[in-house]
Design an enzyme around this catalytic site. Structure first.
Site, short mmCIF file in Angstrom:
data_model
loop_
_atom_site.label_atom_id
_atom_site.label_comp_id
_atom_site.label_asym_id
_atom_site.label_seq_id
_atom_site.Cartn_x
_atom_site.Cartn_y
_atom_site.Cartn_z
N SER A 7 0.84 -1.33 -0.06
CA SER A 7 0.03 0.05 0.16
C SER A 7 0.87 1.22 0.07
O SER A 7 1.60 1.52 1.05
CB SER A 7 -1.04 -0.10 1.25
OG SER A 7 -1.53 1.31 1.70
N HIS A 32 -1.47 -1.22 -3.98
CA HIS A 32 -2.46 -1.10 -3.59
C HIS A 32 -2.37 0.59 -3.31
O HIS A 32 -1.69 1.14 -2.81
CB HIS A 32 -2.61 -1.60 -2.31
CG HIS A 32 -3.77 -1.64 -1.19
ND1 HIS A 32 -5.04 -2.26 -1.89
CD2 HIS A 32 -4.24 -0.75 -0.31
CE1 HIS A 32 -5.91 -2.12 -0.80
NE2 HIS A 32 -5.45 -1.10 0.03
N ASP A 34 -4.93 3.47 -1.71
CA ASP A 34 -5.94 3.78 -0.76
C ASP A 34 -6.40 5.09 -1.01
O ASP A 34 -5.90 6.16 -0.72
CB ASP A 34 -5.12 3.74 0.92
CG ASP A 34 -4.99 2.41 1.23
OD1 ASP A 34 -3.90 1.93 1.66
OD2 ASP A 34 -5.89 1.42 1.15
N MET A 36 -9.15 7.85 0.10
CA MET A 36 -9.71 8.13 1.35
C MET A 36 -10.36 9.55 1.17
O MET A 36 -9.65 10.65 0.61
CB MET A 36 -8.73 8.20 2.80
CG MET A 36 -8.02 6.86 2.94
SD MET A 36 -7.29 7.06 4.32
CE MET A 36 -6.36 5.39 4.18
N HIS A 65 -8.51 0.89 -3.64
CA HIS A 65 -9.47 0.69 -2.37
C HIS A 65 -10.06 2.03 -2.13
O HIS A 65 -9.48 2.90 -1.64
CB HIS A 65 -8.56 0.13 -1.27
CG HIS A 65 -9.27 -0.06 0.07
ND1 HIS A 65 -8.62 -0.24 1.19
CD2 HIS A 65 -10.58 -0.13 0.30
CE1 HIS A 65 -9.40 -0.41 1.99
NE2 HIS A 65 -10.79 -0.39 1.60
N MET A 136 -10.89 -6.19 6.07
CA MET A 136 -10.09 -5.23 6.82
C MET A 136 -9.83 -5.71 8.09
O MET A 136 -10.67 -6.22 8.71
CB MET A 136 -10.85 -3.87 6.92
CG MET A 136 -11.13 -3.05 5.56
SD MET A 136 -9.77 -2.67 4.82
CE MET A 136 -8.79 -1.79 6.17
N PHE A 142 -5.92 4.55 8.23
CA PHE A 142 -4.27 4.94 8.53
C PHE A 142 -3.51 3.67 8.50
O PHE A 142 -4.01 2.40 8.51
CB PHE A 142 -4.34 5.39 10.17
CG PHE A 142 -5.46 6.72 10.27
CD1 PHE A 142 -6.57 6.73 10.81
CD2 PHE A 142 -4.64 8.07 9.89
CE1 PHE A 142 -7.09 7.83 11.18
CE2 PHE A 142 -5.28 9.11 10.04
CZ PHE A 142 -6.87 8.97 10.80
N ASP A 174 -6.07 -6.69 4.71
CA ASP A 174 -5.51 -5.37 4.41
C ASP A 174 -5.50 -4.60 5.81
O ASP A 174 -6.58 -4.30 6.56
CB ASP A 174 -6.57 -4.61 3.67
CG ASP A 174 -6.12 -3.28 3.29
OD1 ASP A 174 -6.86 -2.36 2.83
OD2 ASP A 174 -4.93 -2.82 3.90
N GLY A 175 -4.35 -4.49 6.29
CA GLY A 175 -4.19 -3.93 7.74
C GLY A 175 -3.45 -4.67 8.79
O GLY A 175 -3.89 -5.72 9.12
N GLY A 196 1.63 -2.15 4.18
CA GLY A 196 1.93 -0.65 3.87
C GLY A 196 3.21 -0.24 4.77
O GLY A 196 4.33 -0.40 4.37
N SER A 197 2.94 -0.12 6.15
CA SER A 197 4.19 0.13 7.19
C SER A 197 5.31 -1.03 6.92
O SER A 197 6.37 -0.62 7.25
CB SER A 197 3.64 0.51 8.43
OG SER A 197 2.80 -0.66 8.62
C1 DX5 Z 1 -6.15 1.43 6.01
C2 DX5 Z 1 -5.55 0.94 4.39
C3 DX5 Z 1 -4.46 -0.13 4.59
C4 DX5 Z 1 -3.22 0.36 5.04
C5 DX5 Z 1 -2.33 -0.83 5.47
O1 DX5 Z 1 -7.32 2.02 5.87
O2 DX5 Z 1 -6.74 0.64 3.83
O3 DX5 Z 1 -4.40 -0.51 3.18
O4 DX5 Z 1 -2.61 1.35 4.20
O5 DX5 Z 1 -1.28 -0.19 6.10
P1 DX5 Z 1 -0.58 -1.09 7.11
O6 DX5 Z 1 -0.10 -2.20 6.33
O7 DX5 Z 1 0.59 -0.27 7.66
O8 DX5 Z 1 -1.65 -1.46 8.36
ZN ZN Z 2 -6.33 -0.51 1.79
#
Ligand code: DX5
Ligand code: ZN
Length: 218
Positions: A7, A32, A34, A36, A65, A136, A142, A174-175, A196-197
């Site tokens: 992500s 991916h 994101d 928002m 997403h 999720m 975040f 995801d997450g 992501g992180s």
């Molecule tokens: C959160 C997003 C995720 C997020 C994942 O709302 O949909 O895709 O970026 O980040 P990590 O992998 O750091 O939880």
């Molecule tokens: Zn996402």
């Protein structure tokens, strides 16, 4: 086939193109994105313009997403910008079958996302029509949040449902996906792993390699 979809929410946006190249060169399969809007979730990210820029710098599938209110009007623009998968949230779309059909008619693959507290029964009727179900495992909005452990059982139940009805959608998580959670998620039946992180907050190459290794050796 197990798919790693970093992500870019956690990427360094001052060198986004370079960061994308790094994750792809290390072996990641999808990107991916994101989206928002500050209304469906308490955060605001980017729109079709950035998806179009990402599409110019890679040929891998773009997994978009949509964490936005009333997604229908802007879905066509995300698809013309290069989205291969377009995922909407079941909690937000009233006419889900119409939205899913529109995504497919416009040439993209439709996905349906459910938040941690949303039961599987809320999406049961749309499962025959989607290409992807996004579970999720954090409350959306975040990166860097803690994995919600009940997500594992939910994914196992979704996989059982898929097998019983012989559905062909992919299961995406995801997450909070990282080297500690990815193996059990893979064993539970996940196909696509958003991280992501775990990818962007360290050495990108090494992080991707560790996740790929743990994802495959489950
Ligand atoms: C959160 C997003 C995720 C997020 C994942 O709302 O949909 O895709 O970026 O980040 P990590 O992998 O750091 O939880
Ligand atoms: Zn996402």
């Amino acid at each position: 086939m197990k798919i790693l979809a970093p992500s870019i929410l956690s990427a360094d946006f001052l060198s986004l193109g370079d960061q994308i190249q790094k994750v792809i060169n290390a072996g990641a399969h999808w990107i991916h994105c994101d989206i928002m809007d500050g209304a469906f979730v308490p955060n605001l990210t980017f729109g079709p313009m950035v998806v179009s820029a990402v599409n110019r710098c890679t040929d891998v599938p773009l997994d978009v997403h949509l964490m936005i209110r009333n997604p229908d009007p802007i879905i066509p623009e995300f698809i013309t910008s290069g989205a291969d998968y377009v995922t909407v949230h079941a909690e937000e779309v009233i006419h889900l079958h119409r939205t899913v059909s529109m995504i497919r008619e416009l040439g993209a693959k439709p996905g349906i996302a459910i938040n941690p507290a949303t039961p599987l029964c809320m999406v049961e009727e749309i499962l025959p029509f989607v290409s992807l179900v996004l579970v999720m495992s954090v409350n959306p909005g975040f990166g860097g949040q803690k994995f919600i452990s009940t997500s594992l059982d939910k994914i196992q139940r979704l996989n059982t449902l898929r097998q019983r009805h012989n559905y062909d959608f992919l299961i995406e998580v995801d997450g909070g996906v990282n080297e500690d959670t990815i193996t059990q998620l893979s064993e539970a039946g996940c196909d696509v792993f958003v991280a992501g992180s775990a990818v962007f907050r360290g050495n990108i190459h090494d992080s991707v390699k560790v996740l790929l290794d743990k994802m495959r050796n489950s």
